[in-house]
Scaffold this active site. Structure first.
Site, PDB file in Angstrom:
ATOM      1  N   SER A 253      35.904  30.711  46.231  1.00  0.00           N
ATOM      2  CA  SER A 253      35.928  31.275  44.878  1.00  0.00           C
ATOM      3  C   SER A 253      36.973  30.559  44.050  1.00  0.00           C
ATOM      4  O   SER A 253      38.000  30.102  44.577  1.00  0.00           O
ATOM      5  CB  SER A 253      36.283  32.755  44.982  1.00  0.00           C
ATOM      6  OG  SER A 253      36.646  33.277  43.720  1.00  0.00           O
TER       7      SER A 253
ATOM      8  N   TYR B  37      42.173  39.883  48.563  1.00  0.00           N
ATOM      9  CA  TYR B  37      40.846  39.244  48.496  1.00  0.00           C
ATOM     10  C   TYR B  37      41.005  37.736  48.297  1.00  0.00           C
ATOM     11  O   TYR B  37      40.456  36.933  49.059  1.00  0.00           O
ATOM     12  CB  TYR B  37      40.020  39.858  47.354  1.00  0.00           C
ATOM     13  CG  TYR B  37      38.863  38.969  46.944  1.00  0.00           C
ATOM     14  CD1 TYR B  37      37.763  38.804  47.766  1.00  0.00           C
ATOM     15  CD2 TYR B  37      38.902  38.255  45.741  1.00  0.00           C
ATOM     16  CE1 TYR B  37      36.720  37.962  47.397  1.00  0.00           C
ATOM     17  CE2 TYR B  37      37.868  37.418  45.370  1.00  0.00           C
ATOM     18  CZ  TYR B  37      36.778  37.271  46.204  1.00  0.00           C
ATOM     19  OH  TYR B  37      35.771  36.428  45.833  1.00  0.00           O
TER      20      TYR B  37
ATOM     21  N   LYS C 213      40.343  34.315  50.950  1.00  0.00           N
ATOM     22  CA  LYS C 213      39.560  33.094  50.692  1.00  0.00           C
ATOM     23  C   LYS C 213      40.412  31.847  50.978  1.00  0.00           C
ATOM     24  O   LYS C 213      39.916  30.868  51.559  1.00  0.00           O
ATOM     25  CB  LYS C 213      39.064  33.066  49.243  1.00  0.00           C
ATOM     26  CG  LYS C 213      38.029  34.124  48.913  1.00  0.00           C
ATOM     27  CD  LYS C 213      36.676  33.846  49.566  1.00  0.00           C
ATOM     28  CE  LYS C 213      35.655  34.922  49.290  1.00  0.00           C
ATOM     29  NZ  LYS C 213      34.426  34.794  50.092  1.00  0.00           N
TER      30      LYS C 213
HETATM   31  C1  UD1 Z   1      36.691  38.832  39.348  1.00  0.00           C
HETATM   32  C2  UD1 Z   1      37.827  38.824  40.327  1.00  0.00           C
HETATM   33  C3  UD1 Z   1      37.746  37.521  41.115  1.00  0.00           C
HETATM   34  C4  UD1 Z   1      36.409  37.448  41.814  1.00  0.00           C
HETATM   35  C5  UD1 Z   1      35.301  37.549  40.778  1.00  0.00           C
HETATM   36  C6  UD1 Z   1      33.919  37.570  41.414  1.00  0.00           C
HETATM   37  C7  UD1 Z   1      39.604  40.161  39.336  1.00  0.00           C
HETATM   38  C8  UD1 Z   1      40.970  40.153  38.719  1.00  0.00           C
HETATM   39  N1  UD1 Z   1      39.083  38.955  39.624  1.00  0.00           N
HETATM   40  O1  UD1 Z   1      36.839  37.727  38.469  1.00  0.00           O
HETATM   41  O2  UD1 Z   1      38.783  37.484  42.040  1.00  0.00           O
HETATM   42  O3  UD1 Z   1      36.295  36.212  42.502  1.00  0.00           O
HETATM   43  O4  UD1 Z   1      35.460  38.744  40.017  1.00  0.00           O
HETATM   44  O5  UD1 Z   1      33.580  38.832  41.899  1.00  0.00           O
HETATM   45  O6  UD1 Z   1      39.013  41.213  39.552  1.00  0.00           O
HETATM   46  N2  UD1 Z   1      36.042  42.501  31.728  1.00  0.00           N
HETATM   47  C9  UD1 Z   1      36.096  43.463  30.739  1.00  0.00           C
HETATM   48  N3  UD1 Z   1      35.554  44.696  30.995  1.00  0.00           N
HETATM   49  C10 UD1 Z   1      34.960  45.004  32.191  1.00  0.00           C
HETATM   50  C11 UD1 Z   1      34.911  44.013  33.191  1.00  0.00           C
HETATM   51  C12 UD1 Z   1      35.473  42.779  32.936  1.00  0.00           C
HETATM   52  O7  UD1 Z   1      36.619  43.235  29.655  1.00  0.00           O
HETATM   53  O8  UD1 Z   1      34.493  46.145  32.358  1.00  0.00           O
HETATM   54  C13 UD1 Z   1      36.603  41.146  31.451  1.00  0.00           C
HETATM   55  C14 UD1 Z   1      37.765  40.783  32.354  1.00  0.00           C
HETATM   56  O9  UD1 Z   1      38.976  41.273  31.831  1.00  0.00           O
HETATM   57  C15 UD1 Z   1      37.654  39.262  32.347  1.00  0.00           C
HETATM   58  C16 UD1 Z   1      36.155  38.990  32.200  1.00  0.00           C
HETATM   59  O10 UD1 Z   1      35.610  40.203  31.675  1.00  0.00           O
HETATM   60  O11 UD1 Z   1      38.312  38.724  31.219  1.00  0.00           O
HETATM   61  C17 UD1 Z   1      35.473  38.686  33.513  1.00  0.00           C
HETATM   62  O12 UD1 Z   1      35.785  39.725  34.445  1.00  0.00           O
HETATM   63  P1  UD1 Z   1      35.033  39.859  35.855  1.00  0.00           P
HETATM   64  O13 UD1 Z   1      33.569  39.799  35.668  1.00  0.00           O
HETATM   65  O14 UD1 Z   1      35.603  41.053  36.555  1.00  0.00           O
HETATM   66  O15 UD1 Z   1      35.440  38.526  36.606  1.00  0.00           O
HETATM   67  P2  UD1 Z   1      36.903  37.931  36.924  1.00  0.00           P
HETATM   68  O16 UD1 Z   1      37.974  38.889  36.610  1.00  0.00           O
HETATM   69  O17 UD1 Z   1      36.958  36.585  36.286  1.00  0.00           O
END
Ligand code: UD1
Length: 336
Positions: free
Chosen positions: A124, A148, A152
């Site tokens: 990842s 997590y 990895k």
């Molecule tokens: C997350 C994990 C990462 C993992 C990846 C794949 C965290 C901190 N990181 O990545 O380790 O490899 O998922 O499963 O959890 N967001 C919102 N509202 C939401 C959900 C997300 O605003 O309800 C935003 C987040 O703040 C971020 C972006 O969307 O800026 C992407 O979030 P997300 O899809 O959870 O992925 P990552 O955080 O990049």
């Protein structure tokens, strides 16, 4: 080739099975269904018109893995099985080290015992931690801020150590950026347990009416619109990346490669694209930052082009349209 796909019933695993079958490989899925459903394997068969062998089992069970590798005369393993929720890993670190790290040790032992020497591993972009520079290339230092991510890194290190001791192995470590979307048939897609942690499945559930509104975690990042920027990659492109990695492993080697598009989109970009795909306005509020989140993360995809002859082809509109098709056809996921 006969390919053992651990975690093959899961989100990325099931899409990869389709592309392996399309490329003419035989697929043996090994899954304990802790975060997936056997229904996805039926759907994979429906899409591909091919049979898949399905074994229910846990990767920590070396004896079972050994007999499956023998019975199906496997030539290679694609190893998806693992736990992936960051928050849960902070609360239950031993569960993460046991499933992810110990599970991979058992798998390697079973492969060693049966003479299977080719493995493609699901790593990842989380292994890069908070980026020191962008875009992220494979030489960027590795770090993690939660169990997590650390699991990895430990597995990557273990595979590199293993290769040093066994230079006749063929090992690919694929560092995924943010996989989203679904197969264009709408038959398979992401089916998270409970409240989705990740952005696109949450947005999809808002669009279908299962959730009232999206909370955007932070609107004050140093990004063009203040919301987080990620390298979203269509899961079908990602699946093709696995087939390409397998093809690239013609000689003994151990390499790590980014699978991303190289393009960063913000959370608001995703919301807008999804609104276009579903034809609705999606309610959201800007909330506090989520602990552990980073501002921006996107790949330098050059090495994947050079090493695998692979690049992502599908854009954000296709990711949203395909996610929405899957969500509409399966409003409650596989069980519904
Ligand atoms: C997350 C994990 C990462 C993992 C990846 C794949 C965290 C901190 N990181 O990545 O380790 O490899 O998922 O499963 O959890 N967001 C919102 N509202 C939401 C959900 C997300 O605003 O309800 C935003 C987040 O703040 C971020 C972006 O969307 O800026 C992407 O979030 P997300 O899809 O959870 O992925 P990552 O955080 O990049």
């Amino acid at each position: 080739m006969n390919i053992l796909v651990t975690g093959g019933a899961g989100y990325i695993g099931s899409h990869t099975c389709v592309e392996l079958l399309n490329a003419g490989h035989e697929v043996i899925v090994f899954d304990n269904f802790c975060n997936s459903s056997p229904e996805s394997v039926k759907r994979v068969q429906q899409i591909s018109g091919r049979q898949v062998s399905l074994v229910k089992g846990d990767i920590r069970n070396r004896d079972q893995l050994e007999s499956v590798l023998r019975e199906f005369k496997c030539d290679a393993v694609i190893h998806f099985a693992g736990l992936k929720a960051v928050g849960e890993s902070v609360e239950k670190p031993l569960m993460y080290y046991d499933n992810n790290v110990v599970g991979t040790v058992r798998l390697l032992e079973a492969m060693e015992a049966t003479g299977v020497k080719t493995i493609v591993f699901s790593s990842s972009a989380t292994v890069y931690g908070d980026p020191q520079y962008l875009p992220l290339d494979e030489a960027h230092p590795l770090s993690a801020s939660n169990p997590y991510g650390r699991s990895k890194i430990v597995i990557e290190d273990m595979l590199r150590d293993y290769y040093r001791a066994h230079p006749d192995w063929k090992i690919a470590l694929l560092r995924y950026f943010n996989p989203v979307g679904a197969h264009e048939s709408g038959l398979i897609g992401e089916d998270p347990n409970g409240i989705p942690n990740n952005l696109m499945p949450f947005v999809a559930q808002v669009a279908i009416g299962r959730r009232e509104k999206l909370n955007i975690w932070g609107g004050d990042y140093a990004t063009p619109d203040g919301t987080g920027v990620r390298d979203f990659i269509h899961v079908v492109d990602l699946a093709h990346g696995h087939v390409a990695a397998l093809q690239a492993l013609t000689t003994p080697q151990c390499f790590s490669v980014n699978l991303g598009t190289g393009i960063g989109y913000s959370v608001l970009d995703v919301v807008k694209a999804y609104e276009k795909a579903c034809g609705k306005t999606l309610p959201y509020t800007i909330a506090d930052r989520r602990p552990g989140d980073i501002a921006s993360c996107y790949a330098d995809p050059a090495q994947a082009r050079e090493k695998l002859g692979w690049e992502a082809r599908l854009g954000l509109d296709a990711m949203c349209a395909d996610s929405w098709r899957w969500q509409q056809k399966n409003p409650n996921g596989f069980v519904g």
